[in-house]
Write a protein that holds these residues in place. Structure first.
Motif, PDB file in Angstrom:
ATOM      1  N   UNK A  37     -31.661  38.938   2.945  1.00  0.00           N
ATOM      2  CA  UNK A  37     -31.793  37.540   2.532  1.00  0.00           C
ATOM      3  C   UNK A  37     -30.487  36.984   1.976  1.00  0.00           C
ATOM      4  N   UNK A  38     -29.840  37.727   1.081  1.00  0.00           N
ATOM      5  CA  UNK A  38     -28.603  37.230   0.482  1.00  0.00           C
ATOM      6  C   UNK A  38     -27.476  37.176   1.500  1.00  0.00           C
ATOM      7  N   UNK A  39     -27.435  38.155   2.382  1.00  0.00           N
ATOM      8  CA  UNK A  39     -26.407  38.147   3.425  1.00  0.00           C
ATOM      9  C   UNK A  39     -26.565  36.933   4.322  1.00  0.00           C
ATOM     10  N   UNK A  40     -27.800  36.590   4.666  1.00  0.00           N
ATOM     11  CA  UNK A  40     -28.042  35.411   5.498  1.00  0.00           C
ATOM     12  C   UNK A  40     -27.584  34.142   4.788  1.00  0.00           C
ATOM     13  N   UNK A  41     -27.879  34.059   3.499  1.00  0.00           N
ATOM     14  CA  UNK A  41     -27.476  32.876   2.728  1.00  0.00           C
ATOM     15  C   UNK A  41     -25.957  32.759   2.680  1.00  0.00           C
TER      16      UNK A  41
END
Length: 426
Positions: free
Chosen positions: A349-353
């Motif tokens: 999730x954080x990588x996508x953001x």
């Protein structure tokens, strides 16, 4: 309202960040040719003046407050800042101004040795208005990329504590765009073009930048614990990045250099900027090491790809900014035991953001920068004439030179041999 320790710290931090732009002037001025050093330093100094005026009149308003389409704040909301009189908001407004100043000043290094000062003075307020202020609003002011914004709600909010996307990626992308618009300097080839004319200036500038960066990263700390983590990380990452850069130079070129050490420090500072409050000290060391190696390798791309990024703004700020911003998707610490980067079990999730924020920053910076740059270039002209570039932009644009070589006996003797030009570094 009583003046608190937090107010004082933000004011001190703002002063530290403001000092970074004169530090940048020394860093860039030393790296430029001797006949362009004054012009190079003036581009940083005039950025302080122009952005200072813009920020008071409409810049602050565009980076905060109620937004327009989640892209930027209402330019008239706090125009002139008269509505802020008697409030503590003026302190944070001043702190924000110093970020806008250093962001646009960074771009100037990509177009050294060949830029008209008047055209740069036109570019600065236009770019801050059209690019920096909206980016600051989208990331920090409640815009598209925040938890309240459309992109943030859709893909998750990106982490950018002190300006990985807002300052460094945007400045690096803008630098690449302007370098392409202005074209290569006379004599540029696919090999190292020229050396820094003043290594002491480069080292001094890097030292001032590192000093000011503690305010750059630490000014927004919300607690003593967070401030301590930011301070250590701002020490650790550039230290490791310097080592990474020097080792890369040693392997690639056979010897480490002072300019490489200074550039490694800056690369590490750039990389830790978005991550300073969100990674462990060991994570900061790893991040700095990777950023130092990556930036050292990236600066050579201009020779392979054929674009003239004079002082390696793209290689350092864009490359290290990308490393620091994307790395948070892997090494961000969990917040309250939840989330975090992939290495902490936080999932993708954080990588996508972080990746979405990078894409938005690149596109949103490149398009308006190209429009502004091309308009200036095709109307008033952005680049000095070929003749003025050869003789030096300092004399052509400012009727000044960084060095006054007095005719002494030794100089007179060398002049008779026809090699007096060796006395002047270029």
């Amino acid at each position: 309202m009583e003046l608190t320790a937090n107010h004082i710290w933000v004011m001190v931090s703002a002063a530290l960040v403001l000092l970074m732009t004169p530090g940048l002037a020394f860093f860039y001025g030393g790296m430029a040719r001797a006949k362009a050093a004054v012009n190079m330093m003036m581009m940083s100094f005039v950025s302080v003046a122009l952005v200072g005026v813009v920020w008071v009149l409409w810049g602050y308003s565009m980076s905060s407050g109620e937004g327009i389409a989640q892209l930027f704040g209402n330019p008239l909301a706090s125009a002139g800042m008269t509505d802020l009189l008697g409030t503590e908001t003026l302190i944070s407004a001043g702190y924000g101004a110093t970020f806008a100043i250093i962001a646009v000043a960074l771009i100037s290094g990509a177009i050294a040795d060949r830029t008209r000062f008047s055209s740069w003075s036109l570019f600065v307020p236009l770019w801050v208005t059209a690019v920096y202020c909206p980016m600051a609003y989208m990331v920090w002011g409640g815009g598209l990329l925040t938890e309240e914004g459309f992109i943030g709600q859709t893909f998750g909010a990106a982490i950018d504590f002190a300006g990985g996307t807002v300052v460094h990626i945007s400045a690096g992308v803008a630098a690449l765009v302007l370098a392409l618009i202005l074209g290569k300097r006379h004599g540029f080839s696919n090999s190292p073009f020229h050396r820094a004319h003043s290594v002491p200036f480069v080292m001094l500038g890097a030292a001032v930048l590192w000093f000011g960066w503690f305010g750059f990263n630490g000014g927004a700390a919300s607690s003593a614990e967070e401030a301590g983590l930011i301070w250590i990380n701002t020490l650790a990452a550039p230290a490791a990045a310097m080592i990474g850069w020097l080792v890369t130079e040693r392997i690639r070129d056979g010897r480490p250099t002072s300019v490489g050490a200074a550039s490694g420090v800056v690369a590490g500072l750039v990389a830790i900027t978005p991550a300073c409050a969100s990674v462990s000290p060991v994570g900061a060391l790893g991040l700095g090491l990777v950023a130092g190696v990556a930036a050292a390798l990236a600066v050579g791309l201009k020779y392979r790809l054929g674009f003239d990024d004079s002082l390696d703004v793209v290689g350092v700020h864009l490359a290290a900014g990308l490393v620091g911003t994307i790395a948070l998707g892997f090494i961000a610490l969990p917040d309250g035991g939840e989330g975090g980067g992939l290495f902490y079990g936080g999932g993708f999730a954080q990588l996508a953001a972080q990746l979405v924020a990078v894409v938005v920053a690149i596109i949103f910076t490149a398009v308006p920068t190209a429009l502004i740059g091309l308009t200036i270039h095709r109307t008033v002209g952005f680049r000095v004439s070929h003749e003025h570039e050869i003789t030096g932009v300092d004399l052509a644009e400012h009727a000044e030179s960084a060095y006054d070589f007095a005719p002494d006996d030794d100089y007179a003797e060398t002049s008779t041999r026809g090699d007096d030009k060796a006395r002047l570094p270029v």
